[in-house]
Design a protein around this motif. Structure first.
Motif, PDB file in Angstrom:
ATOM      1  N   LEU A  39      34.281  29.826  35.723  1.00 11.25           N
ATOM      2  CA  LEU A  39      35.132  29.226  34.695  1.00 11.25           C
ATOM      3  C   LEU A  39      35.756  30.287  33.799  1.00 11.25           C
ATOM      4  CD1 LEU A  39      36.066  26.559  33.297  1.00 11.25           C
ATOM      5  CD2 LEU A  39      33.997  26.699  31.916  1.00 11.25           C
ATOM      6  N   SER A  40      35.025  31.358  33.565  1.00 13.93           N
ATOM      7  CA  SER A  40      35.524  32.413  32.667  1.00 13.93           C
ATOM      8  C   SER A  40      36.699  33.183  33.256  1.00 13.93           C
ATOM      9  CB  SER A  40      34.387  33.379  32.324  1.00 13.93           C
ATOM     10  OG  SER A  40      33.894  34.006  33.498  1.00 13.93           O
ATOM     11  N   ASN A  41      37.007  32.937  34.538  1.00 14.81           N
ATOM     12  CA  ASN A  41      38.160  33.611  35.162  1.00 14.81           C
ATOM     13  C   ASN A  41      39.472  32.893  34.889  1.00 14.81           C
ATOM     14  OD1 ASN A  41      36.472  35.548  36.337  1.00 14.81           O
ATOM     15  ND2 ASN A  41      36.102  34.262  38.135  1.00 14.81           N
TER      16      ASN A  41
ATOM     17  N   GLN B  39      30.457  34.552  28.265  1.00 21.86           N
ATOM     18  CA  GLN B  39      31.788  34.993  28.695  1.00 21.86           C
ATOM     19  C   GLN B  39      32.885  33.956  28.460  1.00 21.86           C
ATOM     20  OE1 GLN B  39      29.019  35.179  30.486  1.00 21.86           O
ATOM     21  NE2 GLN B  39      28.811  37.187  31.465  1.00 21.86           N
ATOM     22  N   LEU B  40      32.653  32.999  27.564  1.00 16.79           N
ATOM     23  CA  LEU B  40      33.690  31.991  27.308  1.00 16.79           C
ATOM     24  C   LEU B  40      34.999  32.616  26.856  1.00 16.79           C
ATOM     25  CD1 LEU B  40      31.965  28.948  25.555  1.00 16.79           C
ATOM     26  CD2 LEU B  40      32.970  29.046  27.826  1.00 16.79           C
ATOM     27  N   GLU B  41      34.927  33.769  26.237  1.00 20.15           N
ATOM     28  CA  GLU B  41      36.160  34.422  25.775  1.00 20.15           C
ATOM     29  C   GLU B  41      37.061  34.799  26.945  1.00 20.15           C
ATOM     30  OE1 GLU B  41      35.709  38.236  23.971  1.00 20.15           O
ATOM     31  OE2 GLU B  41      33.929  38.738  25.154  1.00 20.15           O
ATOM     32  N   GLY B  42      36.513  34.769  28.172  1.00 17.22           N
ATOM     33  CA  GLY B  42      37.344  35.030  29.347  1.00 17.22           C
ATOM     34  C   GLY B  42      38.446  34.002  29.512  1.00 17.22           C
ATOM     35  N   CYS B  43      38.227  32.783  28.975  1.00 18.21           N
ATOM     36  CA  CYS B  43      39.280  31.748  28.988  1.00 18.21           C
ATOM     37  C   CYS B  43      40.242  32.062  27.840  1.00 18.21           C
ATOM     38  CB  CYS B  43      38.664  30.364  28.834  1.00 18.21           C
ATOM     39  SG  CYS B  43      37.407  29.974  30.066  1.00 18.21           S
ATOM     40  N   ALA B  44      40.983  33.137  28.004  1.00 17.69           N
ATOM     41  CA  ALA B  44      41.692  33.757  26.883  1.00 17.69           C
ATOM     42  C   ALA B  44      42.718  32.846  26.230  1.00 17.69           C
ATOM     43  CB  ALA B  44      42.363  35.047  27.359  1.00 17.69           C
ATOM     44  N   ALA B  45      43.351  31.946  26.993  1.00 15.56           N
ATOM     45  CA  ALA B  45      44.426  31.115  26.438  1.00 15.56           C
ATOM     46  C   ALA B  45      43.944  29.749  25.969  1.00 15.56           C
ATOM     47  CB  ALA B  45      45.536  30.931  27.478  1.00 15.56           C
TER      48      ALA B  45
ATOM     49  N   GLU C 118      35.897  26.982  44.068  1.00 11.40           N
ATOM     50  CA  GLU C 118      37.276  27.406  44.326  1.00 11.40           C
ATOM     51  C   GLU C 118      38.256  26.821  43.306  1.00 11.40           C
ATOM     52  OE1 GLU C 118      35.047  27.912  48.103  1.00 11.40           O
ATOM     53  OE2 GLU C 118      35.148  26.380  46.531  1.00 11.40           O
ATOM     54  N   ILE C 119      37.886  25.669  42.734  1.00  5.53           N
ATOM     55  CA  ILE C 119      38.758  25.062  41.719  1.00  5.53           C
ATOM     56  C   ILE C 119      38.916  26.017  40.538  1.00  5.53           C
ATOM     57  CG2 ILE C 119      39.006  23.146  40.090  1.00  5.53           C
ATOM     58  CD1 ILE C 119      39.403  22.302  42.963  1.00  5.53           C
ATOM     59  N   PHE C 120      37.830  26.702  40.185  1.00  3.60           N
ATOM     60  CA  PHE C 120      37.888  27.626  39.042  1.00  3.60           C
ATOM     61  C   PHE C 120      38.574  28.938  39.405  1.00  3.60           C
ATOM     62  CE2 PHE C 120      34.086  24.943  38.500  1.00  3.60           C
ATOM     63  CZ  PHE C 120      34.471  24.271  37.347  1.00  3.60           C
ATOM     64  N   GLY C 121      38.998  29.044  40.661  1.00  6.87           N
ATOM     65  CA  GLY C 121      39.767  30.209  41.075  1.00  6.87           C
ATOM     66  C   GLY C 121      41.255  30.056  40.824  1.00  6.87           C
TER      67      GLY C 121
END
Length: 591
Positions: free
Chosen positions: A468-470, A491-497, A442-445
């Motif tokens: 994490l990627s979210n 999917q690391l690119e999901g951490c866009a910022a 839930e922390i990664f939410g």
């Protein structure tokens, strides 16, 4: 005909003085307003051409009372106020303004005026308010300003003024109620007789200078004083207990970052806090950064129901936090960090329902985090880091919908509740250097988290959470020095910022995905000290923003790619990988 002409001449001679006497005030009024206009136009001529556009309607053909920033007294036909605050005016402060002798208010604050304060301003004998705050003025404060005997308000804050505080101004301008000389480079002592002359003083602000010596005992005579701010100087001596006890109307007392000591050779805070209990209007007290010694008295709740902020950080205050502190029901900020406090956090601290910032970091506190903290609905900053707290992070902290900063690092915490994932406003979460063995998904939410997530230096095991990627908004992610295992997902690119991702010192293994795409703005990627293998993906070099790459101490093999950002990296990025080769100096050449 001659008789009639003679009669006319006599008539004129008799009544000419009457006509002259009647017209003289009109002539005088006309001349004074013309003088005021000339003074203003001379001020305009002195400033730079690019800032004269602000005064475009200051024309010789115009009525001076219609000039921007000018207010006239039509009864006296004089300029009475000049307000040009925040006008973007560049240039010197013209001494011609001293000709505006009808002026009662001069406000040129927040401009870019340079040079000294003209001594000629002492001619403005009617002046009540002088505001030159936020300019680039330098040199000393002119002694001649002491001639402005009717001055009530003077603000010279935020300039580059030097020299001492002229005692003549504080002694002769006995109507002064507001003085602000802060954020300059003034030195020397505060004139000792200040309190014997300025009996109407309500606001005295001298912070961020180089003042030394003691706080004058004569200030005890300023019995209607509301604000005293002398922070960030080199003032010394014992805390002014006797002086403070007479300030019944005191609202703000800011003494931080000086050289004051507590009583009994810096071991006793009780007399000073007892004196403060007489200040029934007290709203804020700041005594930070002075190494003050002593215990917080159990009578701290007698500081009154108006108190909204206490800053006592960076001292040598020892003992426990008095349970009575929870009676200060209007407290909004409590900062006791970087002291020697021990014992537990008061169980009933949740009674401080108005608290927005609770900072108890860097002490010797033990025991659990009180669950009652989860009842402080307005809390936005909670910093309990660098203590010896143990147990689990209470689940009801998830009720704090306004919580933005949560710092719990460097304790002995063993668990964290999934409910923390309900803190939708959370921007900074640091639980590093604890004893956590798991981290709730839930922390990664917390998809709106922007600043950083730091879970490093714990005992967390299991695979990297795909959730994490979210986290699309977070700038820094640090999961280093744990026991994460398994592979790195593509999917690391999901951490866009993300600008920094640190997965070093774990047990990650397997190959990096051949199409591993990094976040567009990533500047630093550290996956050193793992068990990763296979070839280094060419796609890593496609991240144009990547400045730091650390793949050291893994088991990569094959040639180091030569395209994209790889041309900028040195052998330091690839240490401890015996099976790689390439054209980078210090790396074996490929055969």
């Amino acid at each position: 005909m001659e008789i009639q002409s003679t009669k006319k001449l006599v008539f004129l001679l008799l009544f000419l003085p009457i006509i002259y006497t009647t017209a003289q005030p009109l002539i005088h009024h006309h001349l004074t307003i013309l003088n005021d206009k000339a003074a203003l136009l001379a001020f305009k001529d002195a400033i730079t051409e690019d800032s004269q556009a602000v005064l475009a309607d200051w024309q010789n053909s115009s009525n001076v009372c219609n000039f921007t920033g000018v207010v006239c007294n039509y009864q006296q036909n004089r300029v009475e106020q000049l307000r040009l605050n925040g006008g973007g005016i560049h240039g010197p402060l013209s001494p011609f303004l001293s000709n505006l002798t009808g002026l009662r208010l001069l406000d040129l604050s927040e401009n870019n005026l340079v040079g000294p304060i003209p001594p000629e301003l002492s001619s403005l004998w009617r002046l009540n308010e002088l505001n030159l705050f936020g300019n680039l003025l330098h040199g000393p404060i002119p002694d001649s300003l002491s001639l402005l005997s009717g001055l009530f308000f003077i603000d010279l804050k935020g300039n580059h003024l030097t020299g001492i505080i002229p005692s003549s101004i504080l002694y002769n301008c006995t109507s002064l109620g507001y003085i602000d000389l802060s954020e300059n480079a003034l030195h020397g002592e505060i004139p000792p007789e200040i309190g014997n002359r300025l009996l109407s003083l309500m606001f005295l602000q001298l912070y961020s200078n180089n003042l030394s010596g003691k706080l004058p005992p004569s200030l005890s005579n300023c019995t209607i004083l509301k604000w005293l701010d002398v922070e960030n100087n080199s003032l010394s001596g014992e805390l002014p207990t006797q002086t403070v006890s007479r300030w019944k109307l005191l609202e703000l007392l800011l003494l931080s970052n000086n050289l004051f000591t507590s009583h009994d050779h810096n071991t006793n805070l009780a007399p000073f806090f007892s004196a403060l209990s007489n200040c029934t209007h007290l709203q804020g007290i700041e005594l930070a950064g002075m190494g003050l010694g002593g215990q917080l008295p159990t009578t701290i709740d007698q500081l009154g129901m108006n108190l909204s902020s206490i800053y006592l950080q960076d001292n040598q205050i020892f003992g426990s936090i008095p349970p009575t502190i929870v009676n200060l029901s209007n407290l909004m900020v409590l900062n006791l960090s970087s002291n020697l406090l021990n014992g537990t956090i008061p169980d009933k601290i949740g009674r401080l329902q108005n608290l927005q910032s609770l900072i108890l970091a860097n002490n010797l506190l033990i025991g659990p985090i009180p669950p009652s903290i989860g009842q402080i609905d307005r809390l936005s900053q909670l910093d309990l880091s660098k203590n010896r707290l143990s147990g689990e992070v209470p689940g009801n902290l998830g009720n704090l919908t306004l919580l933005s900063d949560l710092f719990l690092q460097e304790n002995k915490l063993s668990g964290i509740s999934p409910s923390i994932g309900r803190c939708e406003s959370l921007n900074k979460l640091d639980v590093s250097f604890n004893r956590l063995t798991a981290i709730p998904k839930e922390i990664f939410g917390l998809t709106l988290m922007e600043n950083f997530l730091n879970l490093s230096h714990n005992l967390i095991n299991g695979p990297l959470p795909l959730e994490l990627s979210n986290m699309k908004s977070v700038h820094e992610i640090d999961l280093s020095s744990n026991s994460f295992h398994g592979s790195i997902f593509p999917q690391l690119e999901g951490c866009a910022a993300a600008r920094m991702i640190n997965l070093s010192h774990n047990s990650l293994e397997g190959k990096l995905p051949s199409m591993l795409e990094l976040p567009e703005n990533l500047e630093s990627l550290d996956i050193s000290f793992n068990s990763l293998s296979g070839e280094i993906p060419v796609s890593l070099g496609g991240s144009l923003s990547l400045v730091q790459l650390n793949l050291s101490y893994n088991d990569f093999n094959g040639p180091i790619p030569t395209s994209g950002r790889f041309t900028n990296f040195t052998s330091l990025s690839f240490l401890g990988n015996p099976h790689i080769c390439g054209s980078i100096p210090g790396v074996p050449v490929c055969k």
